[in-house]
Design an enzyme around this catalytic site. Structure first.
Site, PDB file in Angstrom:
ATOM      1  N   GLU A   1     -18.051  15.537  20.844  1.00 45.80           N
ATOM      2  CA  GLU A   1     -16.875  16.378  21.115  1.00 45.80           C
ATOM      3  C   GLU A   1     -15.861  16.258  19.984  1.00 45.80           C
ATOM      4  OE1 GLU A   1     -18.351  14.147  23.028  1.00 45.80           O
ATOM      5  OE2 GLU A   1     -18.078  14.570  25.159  1.00 45.80           O
TER       6      GLU A   1
ATOM      7  N   ASN B   1     -23.100  13.629  18.167  1.00 43.51           N
ATOM      8  CA  ASN B   1     -22.711  12.228  17.966  1.00 43.51           C
ATOM      9  C   ASN B   1     -23.376  11.701  16.696  1.00 43.51           C
ATOM     10  OD1 ASN B   1     -25.185  12.364  19.451  1.00 43.51           O
ATOM     11  ND2 ASN B   1     -24.925  10.273  20.185  1.00 43.51           N
ATOM     12  N   ILE B   2     -22.628  10.915  15.956  1.00 47.24           N
ATOM     13  CA  ILE B   2     -23.095  10.343  14.680  1.00 47.24           C
ATOM     14  C   ILE B   2     -22.850   8.846  14.768  1.00 47.24           C
ATOM     15  CG2 ILE B   2     -22.895  10.411  12.162  1.00 47.24           C
ATOM     16  CD1 ILE B   2     -21.427  13.162  12.525  1.00 47.24           C
ATOM     17  N   GLU B   3     -23.917   8.092  15.000  1.00 45.22           N
ATOM     18  CA  GLU B   3     -23.760   6.644  15.179  1.00 45.22           C
ATOM     19  C   GLU B   3     -23.766   5.936  13.832  1.00 45.22           C
ATOM     20  OE1 GLU B   3     -26.676   5.525  18.158  1.00 45.22           O
ATOM     21  OE2 GLU B   3     -25.533   6.576  19.708  1.00 45.22           O
ATOM     22  N   ASN B   4     -23.440   4.647  13.879  1.00 44.77           N
ATOM     23  CA  ASN B   4     -23.311   3.870  12.653  1.00 44.77           C
ATOM     24  C   ASN B   4     -23.744   2.435  12.928  1.00 44.77           C
ATOM     25  OD1 ASN B   4     -21.635   2.165  10.574  1.00 44.77           O
ATOM     26  ND2 ASN B   4     -21.578   4.264   9.843  1.00 44.77           N
TER      27      ASN B   4
ATOM     28  N   CYS C   1     -16.137  11.145  27.004  1.00 44.39           N
ATOM     29  CA  CYS C   1     -15.544   9.805  27.153  1.00 44.39           C
ATOM     30  C   CYS C   1     -14.020   9.920  27.109  1.00 44.39           C
ATOM     31  CB  CYS C   1     -16.056   8.874  26.061  1.00 44.39           C
ATOM     32  SG  CYS C   1     -15.298   9.150  24.440  1.00 44.39           S
TER      33      CYS C   1
ATOM     34  N   CYS D   1     -18.251  10.591  18.574  1.00 46.07           N
ATOM     35  CA  CYS D   1     -18.853  11.378  19.649  1.00 46.07           C
ATOM     36  C   CYS D   1     -18.991  12.843  19.233  1.00 46.07           C
ATOM     37  CB  CYS D   1     -17.978  11.328  20.890  1.00 46.07           C
ATOM     38  SG  CYS D   1     -17.883   9.732  21.692  1.00 46.07           S
TER      39      CYS D   1
ATOM     40  N   CYS E   1     -12.485  11.078  23.805  1.00 51.47           N
ATOM     41  CA  CYS E   1     -12.677  12.520  23.557  1.00 51.47           C
ATOM     42  C   CYS E   1     -11.770  13.356  24.450  1.00 51.47           C
ATOM     43  CB  CYS E   1     -14.134  12.900  23.770  1.00 51.47           C
ATOM     44  SG  CYS E   1     -15.193  12.270  22.450  1.00 51.47           S
TER      45      CYS E   1
HETATM   46  N1  THU Z   1     -21.173  10.013  23.317  1.00 53.59           N
HETATM   47  C1  THU Z   1     -20.724  11.246  22.934  1.00 53.59           C
HETATM   48  O1  THU Z   1     -21.126  11.790  21.902  1.00 53.59           O
HETATM   49  N2  THU Z   1     -19.806  11.849  23.727  1.00 53.59           N
HETATM   50  C2  THU Z   1     -19.265  11.299  24.843  1.00 53.59           C
HETATM   51  O2  THU Z   1     -18.277  11.793  25.344  1.00 53.59           O
HETATM   52  C3  THU Z   1     -19.896  10.129  25.428  1.00 53.59           C
HETATM   53  C4  THU Z   1     -20.750   9.328  24.508  1.00 53.59           C
HETATM   54  C5  THU Z   1     -22.148   9.320  22.453  1.00 53.59           C
HETATM   55  C6  THU Z   1     -21.606   8.089  21.777  1.00 53.59           C
HETATM   56  C7  THU Z   1     -22.879   7.320  21.499  1.00 53.59           C
HETATM   57  O3  THU Z   1     -23.423   7.778  20.265  1.00 53.59           O
HETATM   58  C8  THU Z   1     -23.828   7.735  22.622  1.00 53.59           C
HETATM   59  O4  THU Z   1     -23.253   8.902  23.212  1.00 53.59           O
HETATM   60  C9  THU Z   1     -24.007   6.672  23.713  1.00 53.59           C
HETATM   61  O5  THU Z   1     -22.778   6.239  24.197  1.00 53.59           O
END
Ligand code: THU
Length: 135
Positions: A56, A43-46, A91, A54, A94
């Site tokens: 996946e 996961n790469i947040e912003n 999620c 996410c 994904c």
């Molecule tokens: N996240 C994923 O990478 N995959 C998922 O299927 C569920 C959520 C990440 C998104 C966010 O960066 C962190 O988990 C919290 O929601």
């Protein structure tokens, strides 16, 4: 193909590269092609929250960017950064993204503690919307 627990461990190791300063939840994914090649994603947040991606979809983007279109399994590991995984199922976005290119019966392995739970893509996304609807 790798055995399932090795694949789950690869997803879990990938978590160290997660960029998750906002949620503190690191997620790694290991997507396997039909030829047994493995693509990792995190996961790469912003700062603009909806721009985050996410793990996946990050793995799917890496694989498709390398010319891969056929997949046989995915493992996902997620939880609080630095702690054991706590059963982060993919999620909804994904699930839909994976369903575009992955078989309905594809195993989805979700790390939890020292082990993993196993699902199929169609069990996680029944009655999915697909390209046949656009005919
Ligand atoms: N996240 C994923 O990478 N995959 C998922 O299927 C569920 C959520 C990440 C998104 C966010 O960066 C962190 O988990 C919290 O929601």
């Amino acid at each position: 193909m790798q055995d399932k627990i090795s694949l789950v461990k690869l997803a879990d190791e990938a978590r160290k590269n997660s960029y998750c300063p906002y949620s503190g939840m690191s997620v790694g994914a290991a997507l396997v092609t039909d030829e047994g090649e493995i693509f990792l994603g995190v996961n790469i947040e912003n700062a603009s929250f909806p721009c985050g991606i996410c793990a996946e979809r990050s793995a799917l983007a890496a694989a498709v960017s390398a010319g891969k279109r056929r997949f046989s399994a995915i493992a996902v590991s997620g939880g609080r950064m630095g702690e054991a995984p706590t059963g982060f199922t993919p999620c909804g976005a994904c699930r839909q993204a994976l369903s575009e290119l992955c078989p309905a019966d594809m195993p989805v392995l979700v790390a939890r503690g020292e082990g993993f739970d196993e699902y199929t893509l169609s069990s996680l996304l029944p009655y999915s919307f697909d390209k046949s609807r656009l005919d």
